[in-house]
Scaffold this motif. Structure first.
Motif, PDB file in Angstrom:
ATOM      1  N   MET A  25       0.834  -1.197   0.000  1.00 14.40           N
ATOM      2  CA  MET A  25       0.000   0.000   0.000  1.00 14.40           C
ATOM      3  C   MET A  25       0.877   1.260   0.000  1.00 14.40           C
ATOM      4  SD  MET A  25      -2.890  -1.431   2.601  1.00 14.40           S
ATOM      5  CE  MET A  25      -3.777   0.094   2.915  1.00 14.40           C
ATOM      6  N   THR A  26       1.993   1.180   0.700  1.00 12.65           N
ATOM      7  CA  THR A  26       2.927   2.312   0.705  1.00 12.65           C
ATOM      8  C   THR A  26       3.444   2.564  -0.710  1.00 12.65           C
ATOM      9  OG1 THR A  26       3.603   1.869   2.980  1.00 12.65           O
ATOM     10  CG2 THR A  26       5.142   3.130   1.627  1.00 12.65           C
TER      11      THR A  26
ATOM     12  N   GLY B  12       7.443  22.578   4.510  1.00 14.34           N
ATOM     13  CA  GLY B  12       7.040  21.853   3.303  1.00 14.34           C
ATOM     14  C   GLY B  12       8.109  20.885   2.830  1.00 14.34           C
ATOM     15  N   VAL B  13       9.356  21.348   2.776  1.00 11.31           N
ATOM     16  CA  VAL B  13      10.421  20.454   2.302  1.00 11.31           C
ATOM     17  C   VAL B  13      10.631  19.321   3.301  1.00 11.31           C
ATOM     18  CG1 VAL B  13      12.364  21.797   3.268  1.00 11.31           C
ATOM     19  CG2 VAL B  13      12.750  20.307   1.316  1.00 11.31           C
ATOM     20  N   LEU B  14      10.503  19.663   4.574  1.00  7.32           N
ATOM     21  CA  LEU B  14      10.695  18.655   5.614  1.00  7.32           C
ATOM     22  C   LEU B  14       9.563  17.622   5.557  1.00  7.32           C
ATOM     23  CD1 LEU B  14      12.595  17.998   7.849  1.00  7.32           C
ATOM     24  CD2 LEU B  14      11.652  19.871   9.177  1.00  7.32           C
ATOM     25  N   ALA B  15       8.332  18.089   5.354  1.00  5.02           N
ATOM     26  CA  ALA B  15       7.187  17.165   5.282  1.00  5.02           C
ATOM     27  C   ALA B  15       7.365  16.204   4.113  1.00  5.02           C
ATOM     28  CB  ALA B  15       5.875  17.949   5.132  1.00  5.02           C
ATOM     29  N   TYR B  16       7.761  16.734   2.944  1.00  2.00           N
ATOM     30  CA  TYR B  16       7.912  15.809   1.819  1.00  2.00           C
ATOM     31  C   TYR B  16       9.134  14.915   1.998  1.00  2.00           C
ATOM     32  CZ  TYR B  16       7.688  13.508  -2.568  1.00  2.00           C
ATOM     33  OH  TYR B  16       7.604  12.502  -3.495  1.00  2.00           O
ATOM     34  N   ALA B  17      10.165  15.438   2.664  1.00  4.54           N
ATOM     35  CA  ALA B  17      11.332  14.593   2.957  1.00  4.54           C
ATOM     36  C   ALA B  17      10.915  13.404   3.819  1.00  4.54           C
ATOM     37  CB  ALA B  17      12.412  15.410   3.664  1.00  4.54           C
ATOM     38  N   GLU B  18      10.053  13.638   4.800  1.00  3.86           N
ATOM     39  CA  GLU B  18       9.611  12.547   5.674  1.00  3.86           C
ATOM     40  C   GLU B  18       8.703  11.579   4.923  1.00  3.86           C
ATOM     41  OE1 GLU B  18      10.702  12.023   8.625  1.00  3.86           O
ATOM     42  OE2 GLU B  18      11.270  13.909   9.560  1.00  3.86           O
ATOM     43  N   LEU B  19       7.783  12.130   4.116  1.00  5.34           N
ATOM     44  CA  LEU B  19       6.853  11.269   3.376  1.00  5.34           C
ATOM     45  C   LEU B  19       7.611  10.395   2.373  1.00  5.34           C
ATOM     46  CD1 LEU B  19       3.825  10.563   2.876  1.00  5.34           C
ATOM     47  CD2 LEU B  19       3.788  12.359   1.138  1.00  5.34           C
ATOM     48  N   ALA B  23       8.398   6.139   2.354  1.00  2.50           N
ATOM     49  CA  ALA B  23       8.113   5.217   1.243  1.00  2.50           C
ATOM     50  C   ALA B  23       9.374   4.464   0.816  1.00  2.50           C
ATOM     51  CB  ALA B  23       7.520   5.989   0.061  1.00  2.50           C
ATOM     52  N   ARG B  24      10.506   5.169   0.757  1.00  5.43           N
ATOM     53  CA  ARG B  24      11.725   4.514   0.288  1.00  5.43           C
ATOM     54  C   ARG B  24      12.260   3.510   1.290  1.00  5.43           C
ATOM     55  NH1 ARG B  24      12.751   5.646  -5.105  1.00  5.43           N
ATOM     56  NH2 ARG B  24      11.398   7.424  -5.551  1.00  5.43           N
ATOM     57  N   MET B  25      12.201   3.865   2.580  1.00  9.78           N
ATOM     58  CA  MET B  25      12.680   2.927   3.595  1.00  9.78           C
ATOM     59  C   MET B  25      11.790   1.689   3.640  1.00  9.78           C
ATOM     60  SD  MET B  25      13.709   5.766   6.420  1.00  9.78           S
ATOM     61  CE  MET B  25      13.989   4.702   7.828  1.00  9.78           C
TER      62      MET B  25
END
Lengths: 214, 214
Positions: A25-26, B12-19, B23-25
């Motif tokens: 899902m991710t 904003g950059v931090l939020a997308y960095a976390e999102l 997903a990648r991890m």
């Protein structure tokens, strides 16, 4: 109530189902969502699956079982199910989340029905719908409204999801007789009750399809 | 303290960095982990990143900003960073988690230093290490002990991570001058302070490399 020998199998298959659903899902959210808000909404459901995985793993450890050993017999079948049902677009991903997981969850819930209440409660807890229905149903209905030709395509997709689920389920059942036994015990005795179980599952599936307007 | 115009950019950059890190991890865990236990351990870190994303998104909304609009200027650069630094094996994935994210986090923390304390506290909260160091450091050290030739290969990999991070960072800074300004303000005034900032970041990177035995 005596612990059934299939309990570790049931918690094991369920734990790996949650861990793999979380990862898929991710991925679907990251690659198919049409907006960052949609991506976040599906990721939210994925993270809930991970929290369920954690509960199941900890319960396995609490029962004295090795969680990795309990999950490993089911890795191949569940990975195969995901490989065979990789969504091609966002609506397919939503239908998979709702219908595909839905039918699997019906099975697990049925299998857990006659277990020790603390196990049955845990299974109920991790199988809670958690907003999945509302989110998927709303988005799929809106998608079909915007493009009515999508309905037929998604109906075919849903049939394929069910077919693949039954196919993998049968393989798991024949490889893990103690797990299959839970379903038979739950359904009562004999072939007539198994038929009734399938009728129940089919009815639940039909309701989900209708809810999405497919 | 007045809200700097770069704040929405920073969140904003931090939020997308976390999102995107989440997903990648999650993907690295599902495809590269040598065992289900390792897969769960890296997934656990991924899910923590998602929880941080949720905090940042909610704060953006609280500031009256649209979270999707705040994140979208940074999607391309961060996606490019991940595409350029796709780990080929489990040890590369761990080094990326620790070193790659580490240097990015140093930047964010520096940028947040002179902001309104409630924003600076939020940034500190989402940048908390959360066991990432210990997990990655232990696993990488054990990997190098088992195969000493891995050290040189991983040192090259870490250099590439830093190079790609600086390259994407420069592009973001020139596209978003208000965000870049936060770093300059934080470092003080003028070129000498920017040099000092880079010296600090390089030193932190060197410490991380030494901790892993690379």
């Amino acid at each position: 109530m005596k612990e059934s020998p299939g309990v570790v199998d049931l918690l094991g298959v369920l734990a790996y189902a949650e861990l793999s659903a979380y990862a898929r899902m991710t991925e679907d959210a990251a690659t198919l969502a049409p907006s960052l808000a949609d991506r976040a909404a599906l990721s939210e459901l994925a993270v809930t699956e991970y929290a369920h995985f954690r509960l199941l793993r900890d319960r396995l450890a609490g029962l004295g079982a090795d969680p990795d050993e309990a999950m490993s017999p089911f890795v191949e079948a569940l990975d195969a199910w995901h490989a065979q049902t990789k969504p091609a677009d966002w609506l397919q991903a939503l239908v998979k989340t709702y219908v595909g997981d839905g039918i699997a969850l019906d099975f697990y819930r049925e299998a857990a029905r006659h277990l020790n209440p603390s196990i049955a409660d845990l299974v109920d807890e991790v199988l809670v719908d958690g907003g999945r229905s509302q989110f998927a149903v709303e988005r799929v209905r809106a998608g079909i409204e915007a493009d009515p030709t999508a309905a037929g395509r998604l109906a075919l997709w849903a049939r394929r999801l069910v077919g693949e689920a039954l196919s993998q389920g049968q393989q798991v059942a024949s490889a893990r007789p103690e797990l299959a036994l839970l379903l038979v015990e739950s359904a009562g005795e004999g072939q007539a009750d198994i038929s009734r179980l399938f009728a129940t599952l089919t009815e639940a599936h039909g309701k989900r399809m209708a809810a999405m307007g497919i």
